[in-house]
Design a protein around this motif. Structure first.
Motif, PDB file in Angstrom:
ATOM      1  N   THR B   3      -4.069  26.167  66.328  1.00 14.79           N
ATOM      2  CA  THR B   3      -4.501  26.610  64.999  1.00 14.79           C
ATOM      3  C   THR B   3      -4.770  28.107  65.046  1.00 14.79           C
ATOM      4  N   ALA B   4      -4.453  28.759  63.948  1.00 16.44           N
ATOM      5  CA  ALA B   4      -4.697  30.205  63.914  1.00 16.44           C
ATOM      6  C   ALA B   4      -6.141  30.475  63.516  1.00 16.44           C
ATOM      7  N   ILE B   5      -6.950  30.756  64.502  1.00 12.53           N
ATOM      8  CA  ILE B   5      -8.349  31.095  64.209  1.00 12.53           C
ATOM      9  C   ILE B   5      -8.467  32.601  64.299  1.00 12.53           C
ATOM     10  N   LYS B   6      -8.914  33.195  63.242  1.00 12.91           N
ATOM     11  CA  LYS B   6      -9.016  34.651  63.261  1.00 12.91           C
ATOM     12  C   LYS B   6     -10.436  35.068  63.636  1.00 12.91           C
TER      13      LYS B   6
END
Lengths: 233, 272
Positions: B3-6
């Motif tokens: 997942t793209a966690i910023k």
């Protein structure tokens, strides 16, 4: 000499402390070398339907487990007697986690080997090039992540981390391809299910390689990797 | 798929400077000389209220010298000259109007070797309140002695022998007696100069436990050679080297991920 955020890692005043740290790195390297071969053999088994290679993978698995156990014991002993701080603490804590990832990768290689053996006695299906490619990609990732670990090079590790996306894409495409075969001919369902599991195992090997990349990054920088891989594409 | 966690976009939880409480003690550009030899160079350091700050560094790095600046103990050393700004509750402690005796009541001290007065346990604790006139009668003294000994975690061990000499106690007990003596005059800040280096591990654990409790009521600055101890008891850690403050930060950060090479080399045993 490796660099951290706060400069190069020098020698300890107490020389035997350096020996302890080297032993930990050596055990990870040794373990990694075997796992790398395991994945390579599993790839060969898959690509060529080589049952002998598959059996080799299964037979060698206890070596990986034994090394993991030795690493655990060594790390615990060093923690107890040295009370490591900062970079030393991070190296040891991450070695414990990396060994766990390596052990899992080894298990996935064994799973692949077992499925390859089973496949030999089932309805033949034509080879799937994407799958072989995926397998080779994983093998490369394992090799490169170990090089990054040995070199303590977070940039190299980061490069591996980014490549996981390709494995994920290959995994999706393999899955779709196998799905069509199964729809075409129900007799192929059993071997295709085995292949789907193999693809899943390969994908997991790739994931563990990225886990190790994150740990190498933390080991050197002491902070989390910036997880915005999808945005950079 | 990952997942793209910023992480970088997460809201920052840091409190803006304006909302941060004023430090209990603050030091700015502190320089100190023993005769011709300069022992401290431009040290800037804040001690937050109800926190423990640990000062670490190799022998001769200036950590004890700096500690002694905080209650002007260096004034007693011939040829010692201090320059810079040190404030307690935003009041310059080196100002001419400051009564040093009063300052040392507010900023108490516990030393490396337990040094009880050659008096009874009771008198050791009652002495400070007596010279500062903090109690009017026996009952009030009794109360201060009891509260202080309880505060120092010593009451249960000495309640039935308060009239015995202070130096009849064990080393660890003597050190806790000294802590009781320090808190009896209701200070704001307690300075501790290697308070556990003469104690066994169990006595040390008791003092460490005590430091954590004392923090509720006092602000503490501790010099220690034991880095695990600094890591355990403090919220902030300052690393000194050759009279300079090299790194000052959250204790967790200093011991897991120091920013300065010298700090890393020192805490990991690579100094030399």
């Amino acid at each position: 000499m490796s660099m951290t955020e706060s400069g190069p890692i020098k020698k300890h005043l107490v020389r035997s402390y350096d020996d302890d740290m080297e032993q930990i790195t050596r055990l990870i390297t040794e373990m990694g070398a075997i796992v790398e071969q395991q994945v390579a053999f599993a790839t060969q088994a898959l690509a060529e339907g080589d049952e002998h290679a598959a059996r080799t993978v299964i037979d060698r698995d206890p070596q990986v487990d034994a090394l993991e156990e030795r690493l655990d014991q060594t790390a615990i002993r060093v923690l107890a007697i040295r009370q490591p701080m900062a970079i030393d603490l991070r190296i040891i804590a991450m070695a414990l986690k990396i060994s766990n990832d390596l052990e899992r990768m080894g298990d996935y290689a064994v799973n692949i080997a077992k499925r390859v053996i089973r496949l030999q006695s089932q309805t033949r299906i034509r080879p799937i090039p994407t799958m072989v490619m995926m397998s080779e990609m994983c093998q490369e990732m394992v090799k490169d992540i170990l090089d990054a670990y040995i070199a303590r090079d977070p940039d190299k590790a980061m490069a591996v981390w980014k490549r996981d996306q390709e494995v994920d894409n290959a995994h999706n495409s393999v899955f779709r391809e196998l799905l069509t075969y199964m729809l075409e001919d129900p007799r192929k369902i059993t071997p295709c299910i085995d292949l789907i599991f193999i693809a899943k195992n390969l994908e997991r090997i790739g994931d563990h390689a990225t886990n190790i990349a994150e740990k190498i990054h933390y080991m050197i920088h002491g902070d989390e990797i910036n997880r915005s891989r999808d945005d950079e594409k | 798929m990952a997942t793209a966690i910023k992480v970088n976009e997460l809201p920052k939880t840091e409190v803006p400077a304006a909302q941060r409480p004023a430090p209990k003690m603050s030091a700015r550009k502190v320089n100190l000389w023993y005769g011709q030899k300069q022992a401290l160079f431009d040290v800037d350091l804040d001690v937050a209220k109800n926190s423990v700050v640990a000062l670490i560094g190799p022998s001769g790095c200036g950590k004890s010298t700096f500690l002694r600046c905080l209650n002007r103990m260096n004034d007693t050393i011939d040829g010692c000259r201090t320059q810079g700004d040190i404030r307690l509750d935003d009041r310059d402690i080196y100002d001419r109007s400051v009564d040093v005796v009063q300052l040392r009541r507010q900023v108490g001290m516990v030393f490396q070797k337990p040094n009880p007065f050659p008096k009874s346990i009771y008198e050791n604790v009652a002495y400070g309140p007596r010279i500062h006139g903090l109690a009017a009668n026996k009952a009030e003294f009794d109360e201060i002695v009891e509260t202080s000994l309880k505060g120092a975690g010593l009451w249960n061990e000495v309640a039935d022998r308060l009239s015995q000499p202070g130096n009849s106690l064990s080393g660890g007990q003597q050190q806790r007696l000294c802590i009781a003596r320090a808190i009896a005059v209701a200070p704001d800040v307690i300075l501790m100069d290697e308070p556990c280096s003469a104690l066994d591990p169990i006595a040390t654990a008791k003092i460490e436990e005590l430091i954590d409790e004392l923090r509720q009521h006092f602000t503490i600055c501790i010099v220690t050679h034991n880095m695990q101890q600094a890591a355990r008891v403090s919220q902030k850690t300052a690393f000194f080297h050759l009279g300079k403050l090299i790194e000052f930060g959250d204790t967790d950060q200093i011991f897991t991920n120091p920013k300065q090479q010298m700090t890393q080399d020192y805490i990991t045993g690579r100094f030399g």
